[in-house]
Design an enzyme around this catalytic site. Structure first.
Site, PDB file in Angstrom:
ATOM      1  N   LYS A  38       7.447  80.574  -1.206  1.00  0.00           N
ATOM      2  CA  LYS A  38       6.196  80.226  -0.534  1.00  0.00           C
ATOM      3  C   LYS A  38       5.464  79.133  -1.311  1.00  0.00           C
ATOM      4  CE  LYS A  38       3.451  83.684  -2.976  1.00  0.00           C
ATOM      5  NZ  LYS A  38       2.450  84.761  -2.878  1.00  0.00           N
ATOM      6  N   ARG A 136      -5.380  94.608   0.155  1.00  0.00           N
ATOM      7  CA  ARG A 136      -5.285  93.249   0.681  1.00  0.00           C
ATOM      8  C   ARG A 136      -4.567  93.374   2.017  1.00  0.00           C
ATOM      9  NH1 ARG A 136      -2.248  88.706  -2.907  1.00  0.00           N
ATOM     10  NH2 ARG A 136      -0.494  89.812  -1.984  1.00  0.00           N
ATOM     11  N   HIS A 168       2.973  95.980  -2.106  1.00  0.00           N
ATOM     12  CA  HIS A 168       2.792  95.035  -3.214  1.00  0.00           C
ATOM     13  C   HIS A 168       1.888  95.651  -4.278  1.00  0.00           C
ATOM     14  CE1 HIS A 168       3.266  91.024  -4.837  1.00  0.00           C
ATOM     15  NE2 HIS A 168       1.962  90.896  -5.003  1.00  0.00           N
ATOM     16  N   ARG A 224      11.394  91.263  -5.131  1.00  0.00           N
ATOM     17  CA  ARG A 224      10.892  89.952  -4.720  1.00  0.00           C
ATOM     18  C   ARG A 224      10.488  89.185  -5.981  1.00  0.00           C
ATOM     19  NH1 ARG A 224       7.825  93.717  -2.003  1.00  0.00           N
ATOM     20  NH2 ARG A 224       5.978  92.999  -3.127  1.00  0.00           N
ATOM     21  N   TYR A 268     -16.220  61.480 -19.926  1.00  0.00           N
ATOM     22  CA  TYR A 268     -17.512  61.797 -19.324  1.00  0.00           C
ATOM     23  C   TYR A 268     -18.292  62.841 -20.123  1.00  0.00           C
ATOM     24  CZ  TYR A 268     -16.061  59.407 -15.027  1.00  0.00           C
ATOM     25  OH  TYR A 268     -15.675  58.464 -14.098  1.00  0.00           O
ATOM     26  N   CYS A 315     -10.383  63.692 -16.231  1.00  0.00           N
ATOM     27  CA  CYS A 315     -10.992  62.985 -15.112  1.00  0.00           C
ATOM     28  C   CYS A 315     -10.096  63.083 -13.876  1.00  0.00           C
ATOM     29  CB  CYS A 315     -11.205  61.519 -15.481  1.00  0.00           C
ATOM     30  SG  CYS A 315     -12.115  61.294 -17.030  1.00  0.00           S
ATOM     31  N   ASP A 317      -8.291  60.822 -12.381  1.00  0.00           N
ATOM     32  CA  ASP A 317      -7.052  60.052 -12.417  1.00  0.00           C
ATOM     33  C   ASP A 317      -6.408  59.967 -13.796  1.00  0.00           C
ATOM     34  OD1 ASP A 317      -7.798  59.156  -9.719  1.00  0.00           O
ATOM     35  OD2 ASP A 317      -9.252  57.908 -10.783  1.00  0.00           O
TER      36      ASP A 317
END
Length: 389
Positions: A38, A136, A168, A224, A268, A315, A317
């Site tokens: 997944k 869940r 699960h 699994r 920064y 940052c 990039d």
């Protein structure tokens, strides 16, 4: 020096095959292996990872969504595939037509699957997920009798075959948590009730990666394995040394090197200030590529055979690392994380630096980074080494 991509993810399919085989040997030949692919195989590339898992003998593939299952079918996979996350109005007809094992949590979902069967004109494969304490997805205990009765009625009407019952764990990465014992007991209660109404599933499964390794009593008919298949520990510090090898290496080309003086601030917010003269390297990847900003001033990378600390804030990039006075050439390889066999950091190291789990590190990395699949030959003993480009 050969040219490196600005930033790339290298996925070693031989390492994945190796890990699947290691895990299969651990759980034994009487327990089927499901490799979970997944979320684009946890960032490793779903179609390529699925192919490698099949080559290693994985009888099942696991995905969250029907779209993922259908993408596997479109890519040519014809083996058993289980999907488990649906919403009202799902196109179950497509799943039935593609011979996907569909999970149901409720009578309403079973009714929708029945409508899909009627549209396609062939029976479905259905697995029933029960909630044993994760709170869940899955049928709540109070709903088990109705869900199981509807499932059995569908079998009697030849609408579907109930191929599995599953659940699960909430805490399998914490093996001493008493919740694990409770959930296994509750799961056995569900199996007993299913048996009473005449359901005889092909597979019963509860164990994810951590439980597959650490809790043999929970292996049942199938395990699994997700994160462990990709060579990362589901329970860091608690796992035996199985010889699993991380499959993913994230690397970049060093963009530039510069000197800074004492008192110079970096990135920064001036979150790191040099206490002495040093050299800095600019790495051309950032949170726009899935490099977590929370690793600022905490994570390390490998440059020139040495671990180098991240300095200042990561940052969008790019980010900066402290080279400690060394002056490698721009273009030199920077390994953000990889196998760890070269002394460099792993995805687990980055997770610890970021306050998260290794699942998130490998699943989120990407963005503008390219992804390249290689085959080191690790599992055949003929390769140049894990992660070799």
């Amino acid at each position: 020096m050969s040219h490196l991509a600005r930033a790339e993810i290298v996925v070693d399919l031989a390492a994945l095959r190796h890990n699947v085989r290691v895990l299969s040997r651990l759980v034994g030949e009487d327990v089927a292996m499901m490799t979970v692919v997944k979320a684009d195989a946890y960032g490793h590339g779903m179609v390529a990872a699925a192919g490698a898992a099949r080559e290693a003998g994985s009888q099942w593939l696991g995905v969250a969504t029907l779209e993922e299952a259908l993408a596997l079918r479109a890519a040519g996979d014809s083996g058993r595939v289980l999907c488990w996350l649906a919403v009202p109005g799902e196109d179950y007809a497509a799943g039935v037509a593609a011979d996907v094992d569909l999970s149901a949590y409720s009578v309403a979902e079973l009714d929708e699957i029945a409508a899909g069967v009627e549209a396609v004109g062939r029976p479905a494969r259905v697995q029933l997920k029960v909630d044993t304490g994760l709170s869940r997805g899955g049928a709540a205990r109070a709903d088990w009798p109705a869900v199981f009765a509807r499932a059995r009625a569908g079998e009697e009407a030849a609408t579907w075959r109930v191929t599995g019952i599953w659940s699960h764990f909430s805490s399998s990465d914490e093996p001493e948590d008493p919740a694990n014992d409770r959930q296994e007991r509750v799961f056995r209660d569900a199996l007993a009730l299913a048996d009473e109404v005449g359901l005889d599933p092909e597979v019963r499964h509860l164990a994810n990666s951590a439980a597959a390794v650490l809790r043999p009593s929970a292996r049942f008919d199938l395990v699994r394995c997700g994160i462990a298949s990709y060579g990362l520990e589901p329970a860091p510090g608690l796992m035996p040394d199985l010889g699993l090898v991380p499959v993913m290496t994230a690397r970049a080309a060093l963009a530039m090197v510069k000197h800074v003086a004492p008192g110079d601030a970096v990135s920064y917010g001036r979150a790191w200030i040099a206490e002495s003269e040093t050299t800095l390297g600019l790495v051309p990847a950032g949170y726009g590529d899935g490099v977590l900003r929370s690793a600022s001033n905490a994570a390390e990378v490998l440059v020139g055979g040495k671990r180098r600390p991240v300095r200042g804030r990561i940052c969008m990039d790019q980010f900066v690392v402290d080279l400690g006075g060394d002056e490698p050439d721009p273009g030199e390889e920077v390994v953000l994380f990889g196998t760890g066999l070269d002394g460099g950091p792993t995805a687990t190291d980055w997770a610890q630096a970021s306050g998260t789990i290794n699942y998130e590190i490998v699943t989120r990395i990407g963005g503008r980074m390219t992804r390249r699949h290689v085959d080191s030959g690790l599992d055949s003993g003929t390769g140049a080494g894990v992660g070799a480009p």
